[in-house]
Motif scaffolding. Structure first.
Motif, PDB file in Angstrom:
ATOM      1  N   MET A   1       4.949   6.910  -1.241  1.00  0.00           N
ATOM      2  CA  MET A   1       5.309   5.838  -2.158  1.00  0.00           C
ATOM      3  C   MET A   1       6.632   5.212  -1.737  1.00  0.00           C
ATOM      4  O   MET A   1       7.540   5.900  -1.275  1.00  0.00           O
ATOM      5  N   LEU A   2       6.699   3.858  -1.888  1.00  0.00           N
ATOM      6  CA  LEU A   2       7.905   3.131  -1.521  1.00  0.00           C
ATOM      7  C   LEU A   2       8.516   2.467  -2.750  1.00  0.00           C
ATOM      8  O   LEU A   2       7.811   1.879  -3.570  1.00  0.00           O
ATOM      9  N   GLU A   3       9.838   2.582  -2.853  1.00  0.00           N
ATOM     10  CA  GLU A   3      10.578   1.946  -3.938  1.00  0.00           C
ATOM     11  C   GLU A   3      11.183   0.649  -3.404  1.00  0.00           C
ATOM     12  O   GLU A   3      11.841   0.646  -2.359  1.00  0.00           O
ATOM     13  N   LYS A   4      10.983  -0.458  -4.103  1.00  0.00           N
ATOM     14  CA  LYS A   4      11.465  -1.753  -3.632  1.00  0.00           C
ATOM     15  C   LYS A   4      12.866  -2.022  -4.180  1.00  0.00           C
ATOM     16  O   LYS A   4      13.117  -1.933  -5.375  1.00  0.00           O
ATOM     17  N   ILE A   5      13.804  -2.343  -3.246  1.00  0.00           N
ATOM     18  CA  ILE A   5      15.164  -2.722  -3.623  1.00  0.00           C
ATOM     19  C   ILE A   5      15.398  -4.152  -3.134  1.00  0.00           C
ATOM     20  O   ILE A   5      15.153  -4.458  -1.959  1.00  0.00           O
ATOM     21  N   GLU A   6      15.876  -5.011  -4.008  1.00  0.00           N
ATOM     22  CA  GLU A   6      16.142  -6.400  -3.636  1.00  0.00           C
ATOM     23  C   GLU A   6      17.638  -6.678  -3.677  1.00  0.00           C
ATOM     24  O   GLU A   6      18.327  -6.296  -4.615  1.00  0.00           O
ATOM     25  N   ILE A  62      14.265  -4.152   0.584  1.00  0.00           N
ATOM     26  CA  ILE A  62      14.201  -2.838   1.227  1.00  0.00           C
ATOM     27  C   ILE A  62      13.095  -2.034   0.560  1.00  0.00           C
ATOM     28  O   ILE A  62      13.098  -1.853  -0.662  1.00  0.00           O
ATOM     29  N   LYS A  63      12.160  -1.567   1.359  1.00  0.00           N
ATOM     30  CA  LYS A  63      11.107  -0.684   0.857  1.00  0.00           C
ATOM     31  C   LYS A  63      11.546   0.744   1.122  1.00  0.00           C
ATOM     32  O   LYS A  63      11.208   1.347   2.137  1.00  0.00           O
ATOM     33  N   ARG A  64      12.344   1.268   0.209  1.00  0.00           N
ATOM     34  CA  ARG A  64      12.943   2.589   0.377  1.00  0.00           C
ATOM     35  C   ARG A  64      11.940   3.685   0.040  1.00  0.00           C
ATOM     36  O   ARG A  64      11.338   3.675  -1.037  1.00  0.00           O
ATOM     37  N   PRO A  65      11.747   4.646   0.951  1.00  0.00           N
ATOM     38  CA  PRO A  65      10.856   5.778   0.627  1.00  0.00           C
ATOM     39  C   PRO A  65      11.407   6.550  -0.559  1.00  0.00           C
ATOM     40  O   PRO A  65      12.607   6.825  -0.628  1.00  0.00           O
ATOM     41  N   GLU A  66      10.536   6.847  -1.509  1.00  0.00           N
ATOM     42  CA  GLU A  66      10.984   7.626  -2.651  1.00  0.00           C
ATOM     43  C   GLU A  66      11.380   9.027  -2.188  1.00  0.00           C
ATOM     44  O   GLU A  66      10.760   9.583  -1.270  1.00  0.00           O
ATOM     45  N   PRO A  67      12.443   9.592  -2.773  1.00  0.00           N
ATOM     46  CA  PRO A  67      12.893  10.923  -2.353  1.00  0.00           C
ATOM     47  C   PRO A  67      11.758  11.949  -2.416  1.00  0.00           C
ATOM     48  O   PRO A  67      10.998  11.996  -3.381  1.00  0.00           O
ATOM     49  N   VAL A  68      11.660  12.761  -1.364  1.00  0.00           N
ATOM     50  CA  VAL A  68      10.646  13.809  -1.327  1.00  0.00           C
ATOM     51  C   VAL A  68      11.080  14.956  -2.225  1.00  0.00           C
ATOM     52  O   VAL A  68      12.240  15.359  -2.228  1.00  0.00           O
ATOM     53  N   GLU A  69      10.150  15.468  -2.990  1.00  0.00           N
ATOM     54  CA  GLU A  69      10.479  16.573  -3.890  1.00  0.00           C
ATOM     55  C   GLU A  69      10.921  17.796  -3.082  1.00  0.00           C
ATOM     56  O   GLU A  69      10.283  18.176  -2.103  1.00  0.00           O
ATOM     57  N   MET A  70      12.033  18.370  -3.479  1.00  0.00           N
ATOM     58  CA  MET A  70      12.577  19.515  -2.772  1.00  0.00           C
ATOM     59  C   MET A  70      11.616  20.706  -2.847  1.00  0.00           C
ATOM     60  O   MET A  70      11.171  21.097  -3.925  1.00  0.00           O
ATOM     61  N   THR A  71      11.275  21.235  -1.681  1.00  0.00           N
ATOM     62  CA  THR A  71      10.338  22.362  -1.626  1.00  0.00           C
ATOM     63  C   THR A  71      11.028  23.664  -1.225  1.00  0.00           C
ATOM     64  O   THR A  71      10.415  24.713  -1.240  1.00  0.00           O
TER      65      THR A  71
END
Length: 300
Positions: A1-6, A62-71
């Motif tokens: 998933m990508l988060e959009k930042i303008e 900016i299509k910022r990748p959403e932070p990956v859940e810490m595993t």
């Protein structure tokens, strides 16, 4: 998933990456450059490069990748914290502790301990190595600096790259070194003979180690090493290269050596400029008990 930042350019000038750092100070320049490299940044609908010269009212997305859940699991492992503030932590890593999880060491690492003891860590080095700016080997003891946010991580990494950070090690090496000081300038890369080890090879990455003799014993020498570069196993490889391998080193050393739990190598001194205050920070930690006892026995 990508988060959009303008972002809309309003007064910023110069390169795209620098303009975005000014517009979004919560993100480091290295993180922004990575997004640009991965073509996640567009200007007025077009993919742009880092050296694009921004213009007033440019529309940046900016299509910022959403932070990956810490595993990686937090573990209540004892940790010696030498210094801590809102930006950096200095740790005295014990001999035998791996810095970050890997296939052979999924738990019990410094990162597992950090996640338990420290609330926030930088995210630049992915979920496996949060906060880790530099490493020392499993059986090397001593000081490590850890970043608690991305801006601190960016600053500390740049100091290592620019050779302005201070890293000094103590090592017991085989045989008596006759000269008092020396510089080893020899490129290091993966060994062509043993793929699990490093070696001085033609075409390797530049590596420079300065050393000075502190004390001579029968068949051994205590030296202080100062790194100009930070290659994998650098001191261990360089000392083997000049025929004075680190005592106790299971990979690069001799079979007949000092009894211990691995190489007698200790990151004693660490210095850097604080990423927020600009203050010169300096830390020094004594050698572990086994190292100190071994030195006393050699003196006898």
């Amino acid at each position: 998933m990508l988060e959009k930042i303008e972002v809309t350019i309003d007064g910023q000038r110069g390169r795209l990456d620098k303009a975005l750092v000014e517009a979004m100070p919560e993100f480091s320049r290295s993180q922004i450059q990575q997004w640009i490299k991965e073509e996640l940044v567009t200007v007025n609908g077009e993919v742009a490069r880092a050296n694009y010269k921004v213009k007033d009212q440019d529309k940046i997305e900016i299509k910022r990748p959403e932070p990956v859940e810490m595993t990686i699991e937090a573990e209540n492992i004892p940790l010696e914290i030498v210094y801590e503030d809102d930006d950096v932590v200095v740790i005295n890593k014990p001999q035998g502790m791996v810095v970050h999880p890997s296939a052979g060491h999924p738990t019990g690492t410094l990162v597992n301990a950090l996640l338990y003891h420290i609330k926030n860590l930088s995210s630049i080095n992915d979920v496996i190595r949060p906060g880790i700016v530099h490493r020392i080997d499993k059986d090397t003891s001593g000081l490590l600096m850890v970043a608690k946010n991305d801006l601190a991580h960016d600053s500390l990494s740049k100091q290592l790259k620019d050779k302005t950070a201070t890293r000094k090690y103590l090592a017991i090496v085989h045989d008596e070194i006759s000269h008092d000081k020396g510089t080893i300038d020899a490129p290091i890369g993966r060994s062509k003979i043993n793929r699990k080890s490093q070696a001085v090879i033609e075409g390797g990455k530049p590596a420079v180690t300065n050393f000075s003799v502190l004390e001579r014993f029968k068949d051994y020498t205590l030296i202080e090493c100062q790194l100009e570069t930070g290659r994998t196993h650098q001191i261990r490889v360089h000392m083997q290269y000049i025929k004075h391998p680190v005592a106790g080193d299971p990979l690069y050393g001799r079979r007949k050596t000092l009894e211990g739990k691995g190489q007698f190598l200790h990151a004693q001194t660490l210095g850097f400029v604080h990423p927020r205050t600009g203050e010169q920070m300096f830390f020094e930690i004594p050698v572990p008990e086994l190292f100190a006892t071994t030195l006393k026995n050699l003196e006898k």
